[in-house]
Write a protein that holds these residues in place. Structure first.
Motif, short mmCIF file in Angstrom:
data_model
loop_
_atom_site.label_atom_id
_atom_site.label_comp_id
_atom_site.label_asym_id
_atom_site.label_seq_id
_atom_site.Cartn_x
_atom_site.Cartn_y
_atom_site.Cartn_z
N GLN A 152 0.83 -1.21 0.00
CA GLN A 152 0.00 0.00 0.00
C GLN A 152 0.87 1.26 0.00
OE1 GLN A 152 -2.39 -0.70 3.50
NE2 GLN A 152 -4.15 -1.42 2.31
N TRP A 153 1.93 1.24 0.80
CA TRP A 153 2.81 2.41 0.88
C TRP A 153 3.48 2.67 -0.46
CZ3 TRP A 153 8.06 3.73 0.61
CH2 TRP A 153 8.40 4.97 1.17
N LEU A 154 3.91 1.60 -1.15
CA LEU A 154 4.54 1.77 -2.46
C LEU A 154 3.55 2.30 -3.49
CD1 LEU A 154 6.74 -1.46 -2.61
CD2 LEU A 154 7.53 0.90 -2.37
N ARG A 155 2.31 1.83 -3.45
CA ARG A 155 1.31 2.34 -4.38
C ARG A 155 1.06 3.83 -4.13
NH1 ARG A 155 -1.06 -2.89 -3.66
NH2 ARG A 155 -2.42 -2.17 -1.97
N ARG A 156 1.02 4.20 -2.87
CA ARG A 156 0.82 5.61 -2.53
C ARG A 156 2.01 6.45 -3.02
NH1 ARG A 156 -0.79 4.75 2.19
NH2 ARG A 156 1.17 5.01 3.34
N ALA A 157 3.21 5.91 -2.90
CA ALA A 157 4.40 6.62 -3.37
C ALA A 157 4.35 6.83 -4.88
CB ALA A 157 5.66 5.84 -2.98
N LYS A 158 3.91 5.81 -5.59
CA LYS A 158 3.80 5.93 -7.06
C LYS A 158 2.77 6.97 -7.46
CE LYS A 158 6.54 3.21 -9.50
NZ LYS A 158 7.53 3.82 -10.43
N ARG A 159 1.67 7.04 -6.72
CA ARG A 159 0.67 8.05 -7.02
C ARG A 159 1.21 9.45 -6.75
NH1 ARG A 159 -2.87 4.37 -4.38
NH2 ARG A 159 -2.83 5.65 -2.47
N GLN A 160 2.02 9.56 -5.69
CA GLN A 160 2.57 10.85 -5.30
C GLN A 160 3.59 11.34 -6.32
OE1 GLN A 160 3.48 11.08 -1.14
NE2 GLN A 160 5.00 12.71 -1.40
N ASN A 161 4.42 10.43 -6.82
CA ASN A 161 5.43 10.78 -7.81
C ASN A 161 5.58 9.62 -8.79
OD1 ASN A 161 7.56 11.66 -9.33
ND2 ASN A 161 9.03 11.81 -7.65
N VAL A 213 11.05 0.76 -4.28
CA VAL A 213 11.83 -0.42 -3.90
C VAL A 213 11.14 -1.17 -2.77
CG1 VAL A 213 14.06 -1.25 -3.07
CG2 VAL A 213 13.95 0.81 -4.51
N LEU A 214 10.97 -2.46 -2.95
CA LEU A 214 10.49 -3.35 -1.89
C LEU A 214 11.65 -4.23 -1.45
CD1 LEU A 214 8.24 -4.66 -0.17
CD2 LEU A 214 7.72 -6.14 -2.13
N THR A 215 12.02 -4.12 -0.18
CA THR A 215 13.15 -4.92 0.32
C THR A 215 12.80 -5.48 1.69
OG1 THR A 215 15.56 -4.90 0.68
CG2 THR A 215 14.33 -2.97 1.44
N GLY A 216 13.68 -6.33 2.22
CA GLY A 216 13.49 -6.83 3.57
C GLY A 216 12.92 -8.24 3.65
N CYS A 217 12.22 -8.49 4.75
CA CYS A 217 11.81 -9.85 5.10
C CYS A 217 10.71 -10.42 4.21
CB CYS A 217 11.36 -9.89 6.56
SG CYS A 217 12.72 -9.64 7.73
N TYR A 218 9.78 -9.60 3.76
CA TYR A 218 8.68 -10.10 2.93
C TYR A 218 9.19 -10.75 1.64
CZ TYR A 218 4.57 -9.70 -0.20
OH TYR A 218 3.57 -9.92 -1.12
#
Length: 430
Positions: free
Chosen positions: A58-67, A73-78
Protein backbone atom coordinates in the motif's frame (compact mmCIF):
# COMPACT_ATOMS: atom_id res chain seq x y z
CA UNK A 1 18.42 13.06 -5.39
CA UNK A 2 15.89 12.73 -2.59
CA UNK A 3 15.22 9.37 -0.97
CA UNK A 4 12.51 8.28 1.49
CA UNK A 5 12.32 5.17 3.68
CA UNK A 6 9.35 3.42 5.27
CA UNK A 7 10.21 0.82 7.90
CA UNK A 8 7.95 -1.84 9.36
CA UNK A 9 8.70 -4.28 12.15
CA UNK A 10 11.40 -4.77 14.73
CA UNK A 11 14.40 -2.82 16.03
CA UNK A 12 16.63 -4.84 13.71
CA UNK A 13 14.73 -3.52 10.69
CA UNK A 14 14.99 0.01 12.06
CA UNK A 15 18.71 -0.43 12.57
CA UNK A 16 19.17 -1.70 9.03
CA UNK A 17 17.18 1.20 7.62
CA UNK A 18 19.48 3.59 9.48
CA UNK A 19 22.49 1.90 7.90
CA UNK A 20 20.91 2.10 4.44
CA UNK A 21 20.15 5.78 4.96
CA UNK A 22 23.81 6.38 5.72
CA UNK A 23 24.90 4.28 2.71
CA UNK A 24 22.75 6.28 0.30
CA UNK A 25 23.58 9.66 1.85
CA UNK A 26 27.29 8.86 1.62
CA UNK A 27 26.76 8.33 -2.10
CA UNK A 28 25.06 11.55 -3.10
CA UNK A 29 21.47 11.09 -1.96
CA UNK A 30 19.69 13.17 0.68
CA UNK A 31 16.74 12.26 2.88
CA UNK A 32 13.43 13.73 1.80
CA UNK A 33 11.49 15.68 4.39
CA UNK A 34 7.98 14.40 5.23
CA UNK A 35 6.41 17.15 3.09
CA UNK A 36 8.72 16.58 0.10
CA UNK A 37 8.38 14.27 -2.88
CA UNK A 38 11.22 11.78 -3.20
CA UNK A 39 13.01 10.43 -6.26
CA UNK A 40 13.44 7.02 -4.61
CA UNK A 41 11.05 5.35 -2.15
CA UNK A 42 12.26 2.30 -0.21
CA UNK A 43 10.07 0.16 2.02
CA UNK A 44 11.94 -2.09 4.45
CA UNK A 45 9.28 -4.73 4.99
CA UNK A 46 8.24 -6.97 7.88
CA UNK A 47 6.50 -10.27 7.19
CA UNK A 48 5.58 -11.43 10.69
CA UNK A 49 1.94 -11.00 9.67
CA UNK A 50 0.21 -10.88 6.30
CA UNK A 51 -0.95 -7.42 7.34
CA UNK A 52 2.65 -6.23 7.21
CA UNK A 53 2.96 -7.38 3.59
CA UNK A 54 -0.22 -5.50 2.74
CA UNK A 55 1.04 -2.29 4.38
CA UNK A 56 4.31 -2.49 2.42
CA UNK A 57 2.52 -2.69 -0.91
CA UNK A 58 0.00 0.00 0.00
CA UNK A 59 2.81 2.41 0.88
CA UNK A 60 4.54 1.77 -2.46
CA UNK A 61 1.31 2.34 -4.38
CA UNK A 62 0.82 5.61 -2.53
CA UNK A 63 4.40 6.62 -3.37
CA UNK A 64 3.80 5.93 -7.06
CA UNK A 65 0.67 8.05 -7.02
CA UNK A 66 2.57 10.85 -5.30
CA UNK A 67 5.43 10.78 -7.81
CA UNK A 68 4.83 8.51 -10.84
CA UNK A 69 8.43 8.96 -12.02
CA UNK A 70 9.97 7.90 -8.72
CA UNK A 71 11.86 4.64 -8.21
CA UNK A 72 10.02 2.32 -5.81
CA UNK A 73 11.83 -0.42 -3.90
CA UNK A 74 10.49 -3.35 -1.89
CA UNK A 75 13.15 -4.92 0.32
CA UNK A 76 13.49 -6.83 3.57
CA UNK A 77 11.81 -9.85 5.10
CA UNK A 78 8.68 -10.10 2.93
CA UNK A 79 10.50 -10.73 -0.38
CA UNK A 80 13.04 -12.98 1.34
CA UNK A 81 10.39 -15.23 2.90
CA UNK A 82 7.96 -15.21 -0.03
CA UNK A 83 10.04 -14.42 -3.14
CA UNK A 84 7.53 -15.68 -5.70
CA UNK A 85 4.63 -13.73 -4.21
CA UNK A 86 6.68 -10.57 -3.66
CA UNK A 87 8.10 -10.63 -7.19
CA UNK A 88 4.53 -10.11 -8.46
CA UNK A 89 4.31 -6.77 -6.63
CA UNK A 90 4.01 -4.56 -9.70
CA UNK A 91 4.07 -1.41 -7.56
CA UNK A 92 7.81 -2.03 -6.98
CA UNK A 93 10.46 -1.26 -9.60
CA UNK A 94 13.13 -3.06 -7.57
CA UNK A 95 12.61 -6.07 -5.30
CA UNK A 96 15.34 -7.41 -3.01
CA UNK A 97 15.38 -9.45 0.19
CA UNK A 98 17.04 -9.22 3.58
CA UNK A 99 20.36 -10.44 2.17
CA UNK A 100 22.98 -8.39 0.33
CA UNK A 101 21.61 -5.10 1.65
CA UNK A 102 24.70 -3.20 0.54
CA UNK A 103 23.94 -4.18 -3.09
CA UNK A 104 20.69 -2.19 -2.95
CA UNK A 105 22.52 1.02 -3.84
CA UNK A 106 23.87 -0.55 -7.04
CA UNK A 107 20.39 -1.78 -7.95
CA UNK A 108 18.93 1.70 -7.58
CA UNK A 109 21.74 3.29 -9.62
CA UNK A 110 21.29 0.65 -12.31
CA UNK A 111 17.55 1.23 -12.54
CA UNK A 112 18.05 4.98 -12.80
CA UNK A 113 20.21 4.33 -15.86
CA UNK A 114 18.15 1.63 -17.61
CA UNK A 115 14.60 1.90 -16.12
CA UNK A 116 14.53 -1.92 -16.33
CA UNK A 117 12.76 -3.70 -13.47
CA UNK A 118 15.04 -5.60 -11.07
CA UNK A 119 14.17 -8.65 -8.97
CA UNK A 120 17.27 -9.59 -6.97
CA UNK A 121 16.38 -11.92 -4.09
CA UNK A 122 19.42 -13.99 -3.10
CA UNK A 123 18.51 -17.10 -1.05
CA UNK A 124 20.15 -17.63 2.32
CA UNK A 125 22.86 -20.30 2.43
CA UNK A 126 23.95 -22.48 5.35
CA UNK A 127 27.37 -20.83 5.55
CA UNK A 128 26.32 -17.21 5.13
CA UNK A 129 28.27 -14.70 7.21
CA UNK A 130 26.98 -11.63 9.02
CA UNK A 131 26.58 -8.75 6.59
CA UNK A 132 28.33 -5.57 7.71
CA UNK A 133 26.25 -2.40 7.49
CA UNK A 134 28.02 -0.11 9.97
CA UNK A 135 26.63 3.19 11.23
CA UNK A 136 28.61 6.10 12.60
CA UNK A 137 25.65 8.13 13.84
CA UNK A 138 21.95 7.65 14.50
CA UNK A 139 19.97 10.78 13.70
CA UNK A 140 17.43 11.65 16.36
CA UNK A 141 18.66 9.07 18.87
CA UNK A 142 20.64 9.46 22.07
CA UNK A 143 20.97 5.69 22.39
CA UNK A 144 23.05 3.82 19.83
CA UNK A 145 21.17 0.82 18.45
CA UNK A 146 23.56 -1.79 17.11
CA UNK A 147 22.67 -5.02 15.35
CA UNK A 148 25.18 -7.70 16.34
CA UNK A 149 23.31 -10.89 15.31
CA UNK A 150 21.05 -12.05 12.49
CA UNK A 151 19.02 -15.18 11.82
CA UNK A 152 17.40 -17.83 13.97
CA UNK A 153 17.87 -21.60 14.18
CA UNK A 154 14.57 -22.19 15.96
CA UNK A 155 11.30 -23.24 14.41
CA UNK A 156 8.45 -21.86 16.51
CA UNK A 157 5.09 -22.93 15.16
CA UNK A 158 3.81 -19.40 14.53
CA UNK A 159 6.96 -17.78 13.14
CA UNK A 160 8.08 -17.27 9.55
CA UNK A 161 11.20 -15.28 10.44
CA UNK A 162 13.74 -18.13 9.93
CA UNK A 163 12.62 -18.20 6.28
CA UNK A 164 13.20 -14.47 6.06
CA UNK A 165 16.46 -14.27 7.98
CA UNK A 166 18.25 -17.62 7.63
CA UNK A 167 20.39 -19.27 10.28
CA UNK A 168 22.25 -17.57 13.14
CA UNK A 169 25.06 -15.28 12.02
CA UNK A 170 27.11 -13.27 14.51
CA UNK A 171 28.98 -10.05 13.92
CA UNK A 172 32.72 -10.20 14.48
CA UNK A 173 33.83 -8.77 17.82
CA UNK A 174 36.45 -6.49 16.29
CA UNK A 175 33.84 -4.80 14.10
CA UNK A 176 31.46 -4.32 17.02
CA UNK A 177 34.14 -2.79 19.20
CA UNK A 178 35.46 -0.58 16.39
CA UNK A 179 32.00 0.83 15.70
CA UNK A 180 31.34 1.28 19.42
CA UNK A 181 34.46 3.41 19.70
CA UNK A 182 33.26 5.59 16.81
CA UNK A 183 29.82 5.99 18.40
CA UNK A 184 31.33 6.81 21.79
CA UNK A 185 33.46 9.53 20.22
CA UNK A 186 30.28 10.88 18.61
CA UNK A 187 28.83 11.32 22.11
CA UNK A 188 26.68 8.21 22.58
CA UNK A 189 26.73 6.92 26.15
CA UNK A 190 24.30 4.01 25.85
CA UNK A 191 24.34 1.20 23.29
CA UNK A 192 21.46 -1.19 22.70
CA UNK A 193 22.47 -4.56 21.23
CA UNK A 194 19.84 -6.10 18.98
CA UNK A 195 19.43 -9.23 16.90
CA UNK A 196 16.85 -11.59 15.47
CA UNK A 197 17.82 -14.09 18.19
CA UNK A 198 20.25 -12.05 20.27
CA UNK A 199 20.78 -14.79 22.87
CA UNK A 200 22.30 -16.96 20.11
CA UNK A 201 25.11 -14.48 19.53
CA UNK A 202 28.41 -16.33 19.15
CA UNK A 203 26.99 -19.80 18.47
CA UNK A 204 28.66 -19.70 15.05
CA UNK A 205 31.85 -17.92 16.12
CA UNK A 206 32.80 -19.74 19.34
CA UNK A 207 31.97 -16.87 21.67
CA UNK A 208 28.82 -15.77 23.52
CA UNK A 209 26.72 -12.79 24.46
CA UNK A 210 28.27 -12.37 27.92
CA UNK A 211 31.75 -12.05 26.45
CA UNK A 212 30.85 -9.31 23.98
CA UNK A 213 28.97 -7.44 26.73
CA UNK A 214 32.10 -7.53 28.88
CA UNK A 215 34.33 -6.29 26.06
CA UNK A 216 31.86 -3.60 25.01
CA UNK A 217 31.88 -2.21 28.55
CA UNK A 218 35.61 -1.62 28.23
CA UNK A 219 35.17 0.80 25.31
CA UNK A 220 35.96 4.29 26.60
CA UNK A 221 32.87 6.48 26.75
CA UNK A 222 30.30 3.67 26.81
CA UNK A 223 28.50 3.95 30.15
CA UNK A 224 25.47 1.76 29.52
CA UNK A 225 24.80 -1.45 27.61
CA UNK A 226 21.22 -2.55 27.08
CA UNK A 227 20.12 -5.85 25.56
CA UNK A 228 17.27 -6.47 23.15
CA UNK A 229 14.95 -9.48 23.24
CA UNK A 230 16.40 -12.59 24.89
CA UNK A 231 15.41 -16.26 24.88
CA UNK A 232 15.09 -17.35 28.54
CA UNK A 233 16.42 -20.88 28.06
CA UNK A 234 19.71 -19.56 26.65
CA UNK A 235 20.48 -17.58 29.81
CA UNK A 236 22.28 -20.29 31.76
CA UNK A 237 23.96 -19.81 35.14
CA UNK A 238 27.38 -19.05 33.66
CA UNK A 239 25.98 -16.42 31.31
CA UNK A 240 24.05 -14.71 34.11
CA UNK A 241 27.06 -14.70 36.44
CA UNK A 242 29.36 -13.26 33.77
CA UNK A 243 26.92 -10.52 32.82
CA UNK A 244 26.25 -9.63 36.46
CA UNK A 245 29.93 -8.70 36.79
CA UNK A 246 29.50 -5.94 34.17
CA UNK A 247 28.27 -2.84 36.02
CA UNK A 248 27.53 -1.05 32.74
CA UNK A 249 24.88 -3.62 31.79
CA UNK A 250 21.39 -2.24 32.34
CA UNK A 251 19.35 -4.46 34.71
CA UNK A 252 16.37 -4.54 32.35
CA UNK A 253 15.69 -7.77 30.51
CA UNK A 254 13.26 -8.29 27.67
CA UNK A 255 12.62 -12.02 28.10
CA UNK A 256 10.49 -13.49 25.32
CA UNK A 257 7.52 -15.30 26.88
CA UNK A 258 4.62 -15.66 24.36
CA UNK A 259 2.46 -17.51 26.90
CA UNK A 260 2.42 -18.12 30.64
CA UNK A 261 0.80 -21.52 30.11
CA UNK A 262 3.03 -24.54 29.49
CA UNK A 263 0.59 -26.51 27.26
CA UNK A 264 0.24 -23.43 25.05
CA UNK A 265 4.02 -23.05 24.93
CA UNK A 266 4.30 -26.66 23.82
CA UNK A 267 1.87 -26.10 20.95
CA UNK A 268 3.87 -23.01 20.00
CA UNK A 269 7.00 -25.21 19.91
CA UNK A 270 8.74 -23.01 22.46
CA UNK A 271 11.54 -24.88 24.22
CA UNK A 272 10.89 -23.87 27.84
CA UNK A 273 8.07 -24.27 30.33
CA UNK A 274 6.41 -21.56 32.38
CA UNK A 275 8.22 -22.90 35.44
CA UNK A 276 11.61 -22.77 33.69
CA UNK A 277 10.91 -19.17 32.69
CA UNK A 278 10.03 -18.41 36.32
CA UNK A 279 13.37 -19.89 37.44
CA UNK A 280 15.37 -17.73 35.02
CA UNK A 281 13.61 -14.60 36.31
CA UNK A 282 14.40 -15.61 39.88
CA UNK A 283 18.10 -16.09 39.05
CA UNK A 284 18.31 -12.75 37.25
CA UNK A 285 16.69 -10.95 40.18
CA UNK A 286 19.18 -12.55 42.55
CA UNK A 287 22.11 -11.42 40.39
CA UNK A 288 20.73 -7.99 39.41
CA UNK A 289 19.03 -6.34 42.41
CA UNK A 290 16.20 -4.09 41.25
CA UNK A 291 16.04 -5.72 37.82
CA UNK A 292 12.97 -5.13 35.67
CA UNK A 293 11.43 -7.39 33.03
CA UNK A 294 9.56 -6.72 29.81
CA UNK A 295 8.13 -9.26 27.40
CA UNK A 296 5.90 -10.19 24.44
CA UNK A 297 2.77 -12.32 24.71
CA UNK A 298 0.55 -13.82 22.02
CA UNK A 299 -3.12 -14.33 22.90
CA UNK A 300 -5.56 -16.51 21.00
CA UNK A 301 -3.02 -19.06 19.75
CA UNK A 302 -4.78 -22.14 18.28
CA UNK A 303 -6.24 -24.28 21.05
CA UNK A 304 -5.89 -21.64 23.78
CA UNK A 305 -8.75 -22.20 26.22
CA UNK A 306 -10.15 -19.75 28.73
CA UNK A 307 -8.31 -21.67 31.46
CA UNK A 308 -5.01 -21.43 29.59
CA UNK A 309 -5.51 -17.73 28.98
CA UNK A 310 -6.24 -17.26 32.70
CA UNK A 311 -2.89 -18.93 33.48
CA UNK A 312 -1.12 -16.34 31.33
CA UNK A 313 -2.93 -13.46 33.05
CA UNK A 314 -1.94 -14.86 36.45
CA UNK A 315 1.64 -15.35 35.28
CA UNK A 316 1.92 -11.72 34.21
CA UNK A 317 0.96 -10.55 37.67
CA UNK A 318 3.22 -13.11 39.37
CA UNK A 319 6.34 -12.12 37.43
CA UNK A 320 5.55 -8.42 37.71
CA UNK A 321 6.48 -7.26 34.22
CA UNK A 322 7.39 -3.62 33.77
CA UNK A 323 5.86 -3.73 30.30
CA UNK A 324 4.08 -6.30 28.15
CA UNK A 325 3.57 -6.09 24.40
CA UNK A 326 0.35 -8.03 23.77
CA UNK A 327 -0.35 -9.41 20.30
CA UNK A 328 -3.37 -11.26 19.01
CA UNK A 329 -2.32 -14.39 17.14
CA UNK A 330 -2.29 -13.79 13.39
CA UNK A 331 -2.38 -16.78 11.05
CA UNK A 332 0.68 -16.76 8.80
CA UNK A 333 0.91 -18.90 5.68
CA UNK A 334 4.07 -20.98 5.67
CA UNK A 335 3.99 -21.77 9.40
CA UNK A 336 2.79 -24.98 11.13
CA UNK A 337 0.29 -23.04 13.24
CA UNK A 338 -1.58 -21.88 10.14
CA UNK A 339 -3.24 -25.29 9.74
CA UNK A 340 -3.60 -26.15 13.43
CA UNK A 341 -7.08 -27.13 14.63
CA UNK A 342 -9.10 -25.09 17.14
CA UNK A 343 -8.37 -21.66 15.69
CA UNK A 344 -9.63 -19.00 18.09
CA UNK A 345 -12.34 -16.60 16.95
CA UNK A 346 -11.15 -13.06 16.18
CA UNK A 347 -13.59 -11.50 18.63
CA UNK A 348 -12.25 -13.73 21.41
CA UNK A 349 -8.68 -12.75 20.53
CA UNK A 350 -9.60 -9.07 20.71
CA UNK A 351 -11.29 -9.53 24.08
CA UNK A 352 -8.30 -11.41 25.51
CA UNK A 353 -5.90 -8.83 24.12
CA UNK A 354 -7.83 -6.06 25.87
CA UNK A 355 -8.08 -7.91 29.18
CA UNK A 356 -4.42 -8.90 29.28
CA UNK A 357 -3.18 -5.44 28.29
CA UNK A 358 -5.35 -3.89 31.00
CA UNK A 359 -3.90 -6.25 33.59
CA UNK A 360 -0.35 -5.66 32.35
CA UNK A 361 -0.81 -1.88 32.51
CA UNK A 362 -2.05 -2.16 36.10
CA UNK A 363 1.01 -4.21 37.05
CA UNK A 364 3.27 -1.67 35.32
CA UNK A 365 1.72 1.18 37.32
CA UNK A 366 2.24 -0.68 40.61
CA UNK A 367 5.87 -1.43 39.83
CA UNK A 368 6.75 2.12 38.87
CA UNK A 369 4.88 3.74 41.78
CA UNK A 370 6.74 1.46 44.18
CA UNK A 371 9.99 3.08 43.04
CA UNK A 372 9.05 6.61 44.04
CA UNK A 373 11.88 8.22 46.00
CA UNK A 374 14.58 5.93 44.60
CA UNK A 375 17.90 7.33 43.41
CA UNK A 376 18.46 6.54 39.72
CA UNK A 377 20.52 7.57 36.71
CA UNK A 378 18.60 9.14 33.81
CA UNK A 379 19.73 9.39 30.20
CA UNK A 380 18.43 12.75 28.91
CA UNK A 381 16.87 11.83 25.59
CA UNK A 382 14.28 14.24 24.19
CA UNK A 383 14.01 17.94 25.10
CA UNK A 384 10.34 18.86 25.57
CA UNK A 385 10.66 22.37 27.04
CA UNK A 386 13.34 24.62 28.46
CA UNK A 387 15.60 22.47 30.64
CA UNK A 388 13.04 19.62 30.57
CA UNK A 389 13.74 16.24 29.04
CA UNK A 390 12.20 12.83 28.72
CA UNK A 391 14.51 9.93 29.39
CA UNK A 392 14.96 6.47 30.86
CA UNK A 393 16.66 5.00 33.88
CA UNK A 394 18.90 1.96 33.59
CA UNK A 395 15.87 -0.10 34.63
CA UNK A 396 13.87 1.43 31.73
CA UNK A 397 11.61 3.56 33.91
CA UNK A 398 10.32 6.45 31.73
CA UNK A 399 11.10 9.84 33.24
CA UNK A 400 10.31 13.54 32.80
CA UNK A 401 13.09 15.53 34.39
CA UNK A 402 13.84 19.22 34.92
CA UNK A 403 17.61 19.38 34.47
CA UNK A 404 18.95 22.94 34.08
CA UNK A 405 22.64 23.03 33.25
CA UNK A 406 22.54 19.66 31.52
CA UNK A 407 22.27 18.76 27.83
CA UNK A 408 20.68 16.05 25.72
CA UNK A 409 22.64 12.79 25.82
CA UNK A 410 23.99 13.24 29.34
CA UNK A 411 23.40 10.69 32.09
CA UNK A 412 22.49 12.43 35.35
CA UNK A 413 21.73 11.12 38.85
CA UNK A 414 18.19 11.89 40.01
CA UNK A 415 15.47 11.02 42.48
CA UNK A 416 12.20 9.60 41.20
CA UNK A 417 8.98 11.42 41.99
CA UNK A 418 5.35 10.59 41.23
CA UNK A 419 4.09 8.55 38.29
CA UNK A 420 1.34 10.10 36.15
CA UNK A 421 0.45 6.94 34.24
CA UNK A 422 3.00 7.64 31.52
CA UNK A 423 6.20 8.91 33.14
CA UNK A 424 7.79 9.54 36.51
CA UNK A 425 8.85 13.01 37.47
CA UNK A 426 12.46 13.24 38.59
CA UNK A 427 14.74 15.84 40.13
CA UNK A 428 18.48 15.87 39.44
CA UNK A 429 20.78 15.39 42.40
CA UNK A 430 23.53 17.62 41.02
Amino acid sequence: MKIAFYTLGCKVNQNETGALEQLFCDNGFSLAQPTEDADVYIVNSCTVTAGGDKKSRQWLRRAKRQNPDAVTVLTGCYPQAFPQEASQATEADIITGSKNRAHLLDNVLSFLQTRERIVDIAPHQQRDLFEELPMESLAGHTRAFMKIEDGCNRRCAYCVIPRARGNVRSRQEENILKELAVLARAGYREVVFSGINLSSYGQDTQTNLAQIVKKAAQVEGIERIRLGSLEPDLLDDACIQQMAAVKELCPQFHLSLQSGCTPTLRRMRRVYTADEYRTVVRKLRASFPGATFTTDIIVGFPGETEEEFAETVSFVREIGFLKVHVFSYSRRAGTPAYDMPDQVDESVKAQRNHLLQKEADAVRSEIIRAREGQTVEVLLEKPVAKDRYTGYTKEYIPVLIHAPGHVQGEIVPARLGSFDGERCTADPLM
